[in-house]
Design a protein around this motif. Structure first.
Motif, PDB file in Angstrom:
ATOM      1  N   SER A   9       2.936  10.162  -2.672  1.00  0.00           N
ATOM      2  CA  SER A   9       1.977  10.423  -3.514  1.00  0.00           C
ATOM      3  C   SER A   9       2.356  11.309  -4.459  1.00  0.00           C
ATOM      4  CB  SER A   9       0.491  10.848  -2.993  1.00  0.00           C
ATOM      5  OG  SER A   9      -0.288  11.114  -3.753  1.00  0.00           O
ATOM      6  N   THR A  14       6.527  10.811   4.148  1.00  0.00           N
ATOM      7  CA  THR A  14       4.896  10.761   4.429  1.00  0.00           C
ATOM      8  C   THR A  14       4.315  10.402   3.181  1.00  0.00           C
ATOM      9  OG1 THR A  14       4.734  13.113   3.599  1.00  0.00           O
ATOM     10  CG2 THR A  14       5.173  13.139   5.828  1.00  0.00           C
ATOM     11  N   VAL A  15       2.956   9.844   3.342  1.00  0.00           N
ATOM     12  CA  VAL A  15       1.969   9.443   2.262  1.00  0.00           C
ATOM     13  C   VAL A  15       1.921  10.662   1.256  1.00  0.00           C
ATOM     14  CG1 VAL A  15      -0.280   8.671   1.797  1.00  0.00           C
ATOM     15  CG2 VAL A  15       1.003   8.003   3.831  1.00  0.00           C
ATOM     16  N   SER A  25       0.921  -1.176  -0.082  1.00  0.00           N
ATOM     17  CA  SER A  25       0.034  -0.145  -0.027  1.00  0.00           C
ATOM     18  C   SER A  25       0.653   1.339  -0.001  1.00  0.00           C
ATOM     19  CB  SER A  25      -0.893   0.025   1.266  1.00  0.00           C
ATOM     20  OG  SER A  25      -0.125   0.413   2.316  1.00  0.00           O
ATOM     21  N   LEU A  26       0.281   2.361  -0.323  1.00  0.00           N
ATOM     22  CA  LEU A  26       0.908   3.541  -0.234  1.00  0.00           C
ATOM     23  C   LEU A  26       1.331   3.878   1.103  1.00  0.00           C
ATOM     24  CD1 LEU A  26       1.465   5.983  -2.376  1.00  0.00           C
ATOM     25  CD2 LEU A  26      -0.390   7.267  -1.395  1.00  0.00           C
ATOM     26  N   HIS A  27       0.561   3.481   1.931  1.00  0.00           N
ATOM     27  CA  HIS A  27       0.931   3.701   3.476  1.00  0.00           C
ATOM     28  C   HIS A  27       2.142   3.154   3.697  1.00  0.00           C
ATOM     29  CE1 HIS A  27      -0.362   5.344   7.332  1.00  0.00           C
ATOM     30  NE2 HIS A  27       0.272   4.155   7.906  1.00  0.00           N
ATOM     31  N   THR A  28       2.056   1.903   3.543  1.00  0.00           N
ATOM     32  CA  THR A  28       3.239   0.805   3.999  1.00  0.00           C
ATOM     33  C   THR A  28       4.473   1.260   3.198  1.00  0.00           C
ATOM     34  OG1 THR A  28       1.618  -0.901   4.216  1.00  0.00           O
ATOM     35  CG2 THR A  28       3.884  -1.483   4.183  1.00  0.00           C
ATOM     36  N   GLU A  29       4.356   1.704   1.979  1.00  0.00           N
ATOM     37  CA  GLU A  29       5.481   2.141   1.276  1.00  0.00           C
ATOM     38  C   GLU A  29       6.115   3.469   1.730  1.00  0.00           C
ATOM     39  OE1 GLU A  29       7.215   0.098  -0.820  1.00  0.00           O
ATOM     40  OE2 GLU A  29       7.920   1.281  -2.726  1.00  0.00           O
ATOM     41  N   ALA A  30       5.406   4.177   2.184  1.00  0.00           N
ATOM     42  CA  ALA A  30       5.894   5.537   2.572  1.00  0.00           C
ATOM     43  C   ALA A  30       6.559   5.330   4.082  1.00  0.00           C
ATOM     44  CB  ALA A  30       4.556   6.417   2.678  1.00  0.00           C
ATOM     45  N   GLU A  31       5.821   4.479   4.837  1.00  0.00           N
ATOM     46  CA  GLU A  31       6.471   3.988   6.118  1.00  0.00           C
ATOM     47  C   GLU A  31       7.851   3.378   5.771  1.00  0.00           C
ATOM     48  OE1 GLU A  31       3.441   3.103   9.524  1.00  0.00           O
ATOM     49  OE2 GLU A  31       4.302   1.507   8.954  1.00  0.00           O
TER      50      GLU A  31
END
Ligand SMILES: [Zn+2]
Length: 90
Positions: free
Chosen positions: A80, A75-76, A64-70
């Motif tokens: 993005s 930040t997401v 996910s975008l969230h997991t990848e950013a982490e």
């Protein structure tokens, strides 16, 4: 300069803007890639292509975008922007 591939030179389009008092209103919004100029530099085109590849790679890994950013420690919103080929400013 090359024509913006996101808006095809239209410089923007109608977008829904949500106002507290009026609710959702259709308004003109400048294209976020070319910032309303209708043209983009070769650098912007290259950055957009790189972002597309990053996104395709992440989706192929089912991340996910969230997991990848982490994972990347950003930040997401930053990730993005990178994937959309936009310049990111905090
Ligand atoms: Zn554009």
């Amino acid at each position: 300069m090359p024509v913006c591939p996101d808006c095809n030179g239209a410089k923007g389009g109608q977008a829904l803007v949500n106002y507290r008092d009026r609710g959702c209103v259709l308004e003109w919004a400048d294209c976020s890639l070319c910032k309303g100029s209708g043209e983009v530099s070769d650098d912007t085109l290259a950055r957009r292509e790189e972002g597309r590849q990053r996104r395709a790679d992440r989706i192929a890994r089912h991340v996910s975008l969230h997991t990848e950013a982490e994972t990347l420690g950003i930040t997401v919103a930053e990730l993005s922007a990178i994937e959309m080929g936009r310049e990111y400013r905090q």
